[in-house]
Write a protein that holds these residues in place. Structure first.
Motif, PDB file in Angstrom:
ATOM      1  N   GLY A 462     -58.451  18.629-125.858  1.00  0.00           N
ATOM      2  CA  GLY A 462     -58.373  19.192-124.522  1.00  0.00           C
ATOM      3  C   GLY A 462     -57.199  20.133-124.412  1.00  0.00           C
ATOM      4  N   SER A 463     -56.976  20.613-123.208  1.00  0.00           N
ATOM      5  CA  SER A 463     -55.891  21.562-122.998  1.00  0.00           C
ATOM      6  C   SER A 463     -55.242  21.293-121.659  1.00  0.00           C
ATOM      7  CB  SER A 463     -56.430  22.999-123.034  1.00  0.00           C
ATOM      8  OG  SER A 463     -57.417  23.175-122.038  1.00  0.00           O
ATOM      9  N   GLY A 464     -53.932  21.399-121.644  1.00  0.00           N
ATOM     10  CA  GLY A 464     -53.193  21.304-120.388  1.00  0.00           C
ATOM     11  C   GLY A 464     -52.822  19.897-120.024  1.00  0.00           C
ATOM     12  N   GLY A 465     -51.580  19.723-119.534  1.00  0.00           N
ATOM     13  CA  GLY A 465     -51.161  18.456-118.949  1.00  0.00           C
ATOM     14  C   GLY A 465     -50.707  17.446-119.976  1.00  0.00           C
ATOM     15  N   GLU A 466     -49.603  16.758-119.678  1.00  0.00           N
ATOM     16  CA  GLU A 466     -49.153  15.661-120.509  1.00  0.00           C
ATOM     17  C   GLU A 466     -49.809  14.373-120.029  1.00  0.00           C
ATOM     18  OE1 GLU A 466     -44.966  15.541-120.432  1.00  0.00           O
ATOM     19  OE2 GLU A 466     -44.682  17.496-121.376  1.00  0.00           O
ATOM     20  N   CYS A 515     -62.398  20.803-112.890  1.00  0.00           N
ATOM     21  CA  CYS A 515     -61.168  21.045-113.630  1.00  0.00           C
ATOM     22  C   CYS A 515     -59.988  21.133-112.665  1.00  0.00           C
ATOM     23  CB  CYS A 515     -61.278  22.336-114.437  1.00  0.00           C
ATOM     24  SG  CYS A 515     -62.615  22.310-115.654  1.00  0.00           S
ATOM     25  N   GLY A 516     -58.835  20.716-113.144  1.00  0.00           N
ATOM     26  CA  GLY A 516     -57.634  20.767-112.317  1.00  0.00           C
ATOM     27  C   GLY A 516     -57.140  19.378-111.978  1.00  0.00           C
ATOM     28  N   ASP A 517     -56.133  19.335-111.100  1.00  0.00           N
ATOM     29  CA  ASP A 517     -55.477  18.075-110.773  1.00  0.00           C
ATOM     30  C   ASP A 517     -56.350  17.185-109.903  1.00  0.00           C
ATOM     31  OD1 ASP A 517     -53.212  18.685-112.201  1.00  0.00           O
ATOM     32  OD2 ASP A 517     -52.141  19.536-110.492  1.00  0.00           O
ATOM     33  N   SER A 518     -56.239  15.888-110.130  1.00  0.00           N
ATOM     34  CA  SER A 518     -56.853  14.889-109.265  1.00  0.00           C
ATOM     35  C   SER A 518     -55.782  13.886-108.877  1.00  0.00           C
ATOM     36  CB  SER A 518     -58.006  14.183-109.981  1.00  0.00           C
ATOM     37  OG  SER A 518     -57.542  13.561-111.169  1.00  0.00           O
ATOM     38  N   SER A 519     -56.012  13.209-107.757  1.00  0.00           N
ATOM     39  CA  SER A 519     -55.056  12.231-107.259  1.00  0.00           C
ATOM     40  C   SER A 519     -55.608  10.834-107.499  1.00  0.00           C
ATOM     41  CB  SER A 519     -54.795  12.446-105.766  1.00  0.00           C
ATOM     42  OG  SER A 519     -53.926  11.443-105.261  1.00  0.00           O
ATOM     43  N   LEU A 520     -54.866  10.028-108.251  1.00  0.00           N
ATOM     44  CA  LEU A 520     -55.286   8.678-108.586  1.00  0.00           C
ATOM     45  C   LEU A 520     -54.295   7.666-108.032  1.00  0.00           C
ATOM     46  CD1 LEU A 520     -57.052  10.232-110.675  1.00  0.00           C
ATOM     47  CD2 LEU A 520     -56.661   8.312-112.223  1.00  0.00           C
ATOM     48  N   GLU A 521     -54.840   6.630-107.428  1.00  0.00           N
ATOM     49  CA  GLU A 521     -54.022   5.465-107.154  1.00  0.00           C
ATOM     50  C   GLU A 521     -54.319   4.462-108.249  1.00  0.00           C
ATOM     51  OE1 GLU A 521     -52.943   2.136-103.726  1.00  0.00           O
ATOM     52  OE2 GLU A 521     -54.768   3.347-103.547  1.00  0.00           O
ATOM     53  N   ILE A 522     -53.273   4.059-108.972  1.00  0.00           N
ATOM     54  CA  ILE A 522     -53.446   3.135-110.075  1.00  0.00           C
ATOM     55  C   ILE A 522     -52.548   1.922-109.870  1.00  0.00           C
ATOM     56  CG2 ILE A 522     -54.118   4.963-111.668  1.00  0.00           C
ATOM     57  CD1 ILE A 522     -50.831   3.473-112.385  1.00  0.00           C
ATOM     58  N   GLU A 523     -52.886   0.865-110.589  1.00  0.00           N
ATOM     59  CA  GLU A 523     -52.038  -0.324-110.603  1.00  0.00           C
ATOM     60  C   GLU A 523     -51.508  -0.505-112.008  1.00  0.00           C
ATOM     61  OE1 GLU A 523     -52.456  -5.130-109.838  1.00  0.00           O
ATOM     62  OE2 GLU A 523     -53.753  -3.735-108.735  1.00  0.00           O
ATOM     63  N   ARG A 524     -50.177  -0.568-112.122  1.00  0.00           N
ATOM     64  CA  ARG A 524     -49.527  -0.706-113.424  1.00  0.00           C
ATOM     65  C   ARG A 524     -48.534  -1.861-113.364  1.00  0.00           C
ATOM     66  NH1 ARG A 524     -46.757   4.614-115.483  1.00  0.00           N
ATOM     67  NH2 ARG A 524     -48.968   5.191-115.734  1.00  0.00           N
ATOM     68  N   SER A 525     -48.801  -2.866-114.159  1.00  0.00           N
ATOM     69  CA  SER A 525     -47.935  -4.048-114.197  1.00  0.00           C
ATOM     70  C   SER A 525     -47.721  -4.641-112.811  1.00  0.00           C
ATOM     71  CB  SER A 525     -46.587  -3.697-114.840  1.00  0.00           C
ATOM     72  OG  SER A 525     -46.772  -3.233-116.164  1.00  0.00           O
ATOM     73  N   GLY A 526     -48.793  -4.677-112.021  1.00  0.00           N
ATOM     74  CA  GLY A 526     -48.736  -5.300-110.711  1.00  0.00           C
ATOM     75  C   GLY A 526     -48.262  -4.411-109.594  1.00  0.00           C
ATOM     76  N   GLU A 527     -47.871  -3.176-109.897  1.00  0.00           N
ATOM     77  CA  GLU A 527     -47.373  -2.255-108.876  1.00  0.00           C
ATOM     78  C   GLU A 527     -48.355  -1.116-108.659  1.00  0.00           C
ATOM     79  OE1 GLU A 527     -43.529  -0.833-109.859  1.00  0.00           O
ATOM     80  OE2 GLU A 527     -42.557  -2.809-109.800  1.00  0.00           O
ATOM     81  N   ARG A 528     -48.573  -0.761-107.397  1.00  0.00           N
ATOM     82  CA  ARG A 528     -49.436   0.381-107.051  1.00  0.00           C
ATOM     83  C   ARG A 528     -48.601   1.658-107.073  1.00  0.00           C
ATOM     84  NH1 ARG A 528     -54.794  -0.486-104.518  1.00  0.00           N
ATOM     85  NH2 ARG A 528     -55.247  -2.691-104.898  1.00  0.00           N
ATOM     86  N   ARG A 529     -49.198   2.734-107.579  1.00  0.00           N
ATOM     87  CA  ARG A 529     -48.537   4.032-107.534  1.00  0.00           C
ATOM     88  C   ARG A 529     -49.594   5.121-107.519  1.00  0.00           C
ATOM     89  NH1 ARG A 529     -44.995   4.057-112.874  1.00  0.00           N
ATOM     90  NH2 ARG A 529     -44.607   1.910-112.160  1.00  0.00           N
ATOM     91  N   THR A 530     -49.234   6.285-107.004  1.00  0.00           N
ATOM     92  CA  THR A 530     -50.130   7.437-106.938  1.00  0.00           C
ATOM     93  C   THR A 530     -49.687   8.465-107.965  1.00  0.00           C
ATOM     94  OG1 THR A 530     -50.572   7.070-104.591  1.00  0.00           O
ATOM     95  CG2 THR A 530     -51.086   9.245-105.474  1.00  0.00           C
ATOM     96  N   LEU A 531     -50.649   8.932-108.766  1.00  0.00           N
ATOM     97  CA  LEU A 531     -50.358   9.885-109.824  1.00  0.00           C
ATOM     98  C   LEU A 531     -51.210  11.138-109.658  1.00  0.00           C
ATOM     99  CD1 LEU A 531     -50.431   7.522-112.947  1.00  0.00           C
ATOM    100  CD2 LEU A 531     -48.433   8.209-111.614  1.00  0.00           C
TER     101      LEU A 531
END
Length: 761
Positions: A462-466, A515-531
């Motif tokens: 793919g291309s773009g974004g870390e 294509c392009g940015d999307s907004s995700l709400e994820i849960e990581r190690s019990g904590e919610r965060r938006t990426l």
């Protein structure tokens, strides 16, 4: 499902099928050669794919100035790549042979020649060096190879080329086609069988039926038309024998039915229509419904219903049924046959009408009627459908008749296919219009774990974004919409036998979108965060296998051996079992699709006595809609046998041949199935062409345990339930393998040692 069918399915999906159009064949030598001037691009005149893996090579050649090259690495799309050529079958003979030279460099999984013949309905036969266990591996200089296939008299075109599975490079050059041991140019000219499908061309340009919507009265009459049309197709001797172009007869009667007004008017139109077909001739003896080993009979009570049909139409249909097509003298019905040996239905005279897209309303309704009646009369799992099947006809007649455009038609047909509840059934030509719509993706693999989509791998390319997501992240919402809401909206467009299979499909599709940015709400190690996660072009698609990385056979300890079937070769099995001879337990991992058919080669070394493991149901040409059981099939022991216990690993990625293999291996003494419910779709597939060049498939034979317990929709239910957890995914554990090792070693086993053995390398 045999391995050759699996490779065939991949080739069909990736590289397409011939159109129904017939054109003059170009010069054969030109089609077989790679003598074109521009290097670095796919050879001119050749198809296949994925396109980024195909090249013309003008430096590494066997003869002439050019050769075809397939090149794959770990990030290449899909599991296979193929160079594909196609010719019309304008010759006759008993056997077709493809000869050619191959050169390989670093081929990990296998490469080889392949050959396929196609009819109106799609593939009619397939072989490849890989399917035959003769695939080229490693690095090898130019050498001659060939593949052969019995020539089917109904086949219309021939597709062939080279196939590469997994990373590596393979070159192809100096191809030749031979028939019955002689060059193709010396083969006799084919005498083409002319049928009514060739001579009746009235509606070749369209049905001349235009509808933007249908009234309730028209919908009721159309539903009745669809049922009567399908009943006559498979029962009336004239139609079953192929005397009439039955698709076109539908278009001839449909305008009168649409103008009939009410139910009584529709009944009169249909009664007059059936009467014009003529009464079937007397029969002695007449066909009788099967009684021995009957699974279930045809659902034909409706032809007795004078309230539904009117007295005249009911009488006509009952007369047709009493003197229905019998196949007397060995004749097969024109529109359906049962495949030799396996006996799954073959629909090779169903025309795809790919040249007519987008379709008019008549052809859209033909698609509904064709699919509905094939399920009604030839689907071996009709008894597992949810609710009355006729209700599906009533729902989709107005939906598909009123489809506004080509995309709407495809999406509605996909929704109808989903009502079959068969993980083999799908509409791959509609995946670009089912949600989520888009050509870019997050570069991750997702899997449904503990009730939610979870990141299981970060994918390259793919291309773009870390990378902003981590393994073990749980996706809770996408662009402001909660995942359960998306699942409820998307599920009607994801055909599946059971929930496990449906969630697998949705998890694979969830990363797709614009294509392009999307907004995700994820849960990581019990904590919610938006990426903010970018969807990028290209890159790897999601892996579908959940087995252990590394070698096919691994000694996890002195006591536990491990064998995965995704890369197994039949010829290597005796050596593997010899290495495992002194172990306490053997883990057979079928969280994948077997690379070769090992049911008997492996299963017969695990049993101690003749052991039944499966029985089938199959249709009846004289009694469409009835299905009978076959005798049970058994494993017969072969020495040397493996003496330890066996644990079989399965999950939602185990489908068809994987499930069949698990059924067989689980009959070993003391064997246990470990994991979670499988995809619930077993039985050799039967392709179904649909108007507009669309295609779906169904499980074509019923697969049951010897005691007639079903597997379809149920799947293989594990003896020991074990599933991954989010925590385990983050820790790099394989908790299903851990459970199997724990069972094989017993309660005294050291837990730390179990985790060490099962940890993914």
């Amino acid at each position: 499902m045999p391995r050759s069918f699996a490779v065939l399915a991949v080739l069909v999906l990736l590289f397409g099928l011939p159109s129904s159009a017939v054109a003059e064949e170009p010069d054969l030598d030109a089609k077989l050669s790679f003598e074109v001037p521009k290097a670095g691009h796919a050879p001119t005149g050749w198809g296949g794919g994925p396109p980024a893996t195909l090249f013309l090579d003008t430096e590494v050649v066997h003869g002439g100035d050019g050769a075809g090259r397939i090149e794959r690495d770990a990030d290449s799309e899909g599991q296979f790549s193929s160079l594909t050529q196609e010719i019309l079958i304008a010759f006759s003979g008993r056997e077709i042979e493809l000869r050619g030279f191959l050169k390989a460099d670093g081929v990990e999984d296998g490469a080889g020649l392949w050959l396929r013949q196609d009819g109106n309905a799609g593939p009619m036969g397939f072989t490849s060096m890989l399917a035959e266990g003769r695939g080229v591996r490693g690095t090898a200089d130019w050498a001659p190879f060939s593949v052969r296939l019995p020539l089917d008299r109904k086949a219309k075109s021939l597709a062939f080329g080279a196939l590469l599975q997994g990373p590596g490079r393979v070159w192809l050059d100096d191809l030749e086609l031979w028939v019955d041991g002689k060059p193709l140019a010396q083969a006799p000219e084919r005498v083409v069988e002319t049928t009514v499908l060739d001579t009746d061309t009235e509606f070749a340009a369209g049905s001349r039926i235009t509808l933007s919507s249908v009234s309730p009265a028209q919908a009721r009459n159309l539903v009745l038309l669809g049922r009567v049309w399908g009943f006559l197709k498979y029962h009336h001797p004239r139609i079953a024998a192929g005397e009439l172009h039955w698709d076109y007869e539908l278009f001839r009667v449909m305008p009168k039915l649409l103008a009939a007004g009410d139910a009584a008017g529709g009944q009169r139109v249909l009664a007059t229509w059936v009467e014009t077909l003529g009464a079937p001739p007397p029969c002695d003896p007449c066909p009788q419904p099967p009684k021995d080993d009957l699974h279930y009979g045809a659902d034909l009570d409706w032809i007795e219903d004078a309230g539904l049909l009117g007295a005249d139409l009911s009488e006509h249909l009952r007369g047709v049924y009493a003197r229905r097509f019998s196949g007397e003298g060995g004749d097969e019905p024109f529109f359906v046959q049962l495949a030799m040996g396996v006996r799954n239905p073959v629909f090779d005279r169903e025309l795809p009408y790919g040249e007519l897209k987008p379709l008019d309303a008549g052809y859209r309704l033909l698609a509904v009627f064709r699919l509905w009646n094939i399920i009604e009369y030839w689907f071996p799992y009709r008894d597992l459908l949810e609710g009355p099947w006729v209700a599906v006809l009533g729902e989709f007649v107005p939906r598909i008749a009123g489809a506004a455009n080509w995309d709407a038609y495809r999406l509605e047909m996909l929704a109808m296919v989903a009502q079959i509840h068969d993980s083999h059934a799908n509409l791959w030509q509609a995946h670009d219009v089912r949600p989520p719509v888009g050509t870019c993706r997050w570069p991750v693999a997702l899997r449904w774990i503990e009730g939610a989509p979870t990141v299981t791998a970060l994918l390259g390319g793919g291309s773009g974004g870390e990378a902003v997501l981590e393994v073990g992240d749980v996706v809770r919402s996408v662009d402001g919409r909660d995942v359960p809401e998306l699942v409820a909206e998307w599920s009607p467009y994801y055909p599946a036998s059971n929930a496990a299979s449906r969630f697998r499909g949705i998890a694979r599709a969830l990363p797709l979108g614009p294509c392009g940015d999307s907004s995700l709400e994820i849960e990581r190690s019990g904590e919610r965060r938006t990426l903010k996660v970018p969807r990028v072009e290209g890159g790897s698609t999601q892996p579908v296998l959940h087995d252990r990385p590394g070698d096919t056979f691994q000694m996890l300890s002195d006591d536990i051996a491990y064998l995965k079937l995704s890369s197994v070769k039949v010829k290597d099995l005796p050596g593997y079992l010899e290495q495992a001879a002194e172990t306490k337990g053997l883990v057979v991992d079928i969280r994948n699709y077997p690379s070769e058919f090992v049911v008997f080669a492996l299963g017969q070394r695990l049993v101690r006595e003749s052991t039944p493991f499966v029985r089938f149901t199959q249709g009846n040409l004289s009694n469409p809609g009835a299905f009978t059981f076959t005798e049970a099939l058994s494993l017969t022991p072969v020495k040397p046998a493996y003496g330890g216990r066996v644990a079989i690993l399965v999950d939602e990625s185990s489908i068809s041949q994987s499930e069949y293999t698990a059924m067989a291996l689980s009959t070993a003494p003391g064997a246990v199935v470990v994991g979670s419910t499988t995809a619930g779709a077993d039985g050799n597939v039967s392709p179904i062409p649909l108007p507009g060049g669309l295609r779906t498939m169904i499980s074509g034979i019923g697969v049951f345990y010897p005691d007639k317990t079903p597997t379809q929709r149920v799947g293989i239910v594990p003896d020991i339930a074990a599933e991954p957890t989010v925590r385990g995914i983050r820790q790099g554990r394989d908790e299903v393998l851990e459970a199997a090792i724990r069972e094989l070693l017993g309660p005294e086993a050291d837990e730390a040692e179990i985790r060490r053995m099962a940890r993914r390398p």
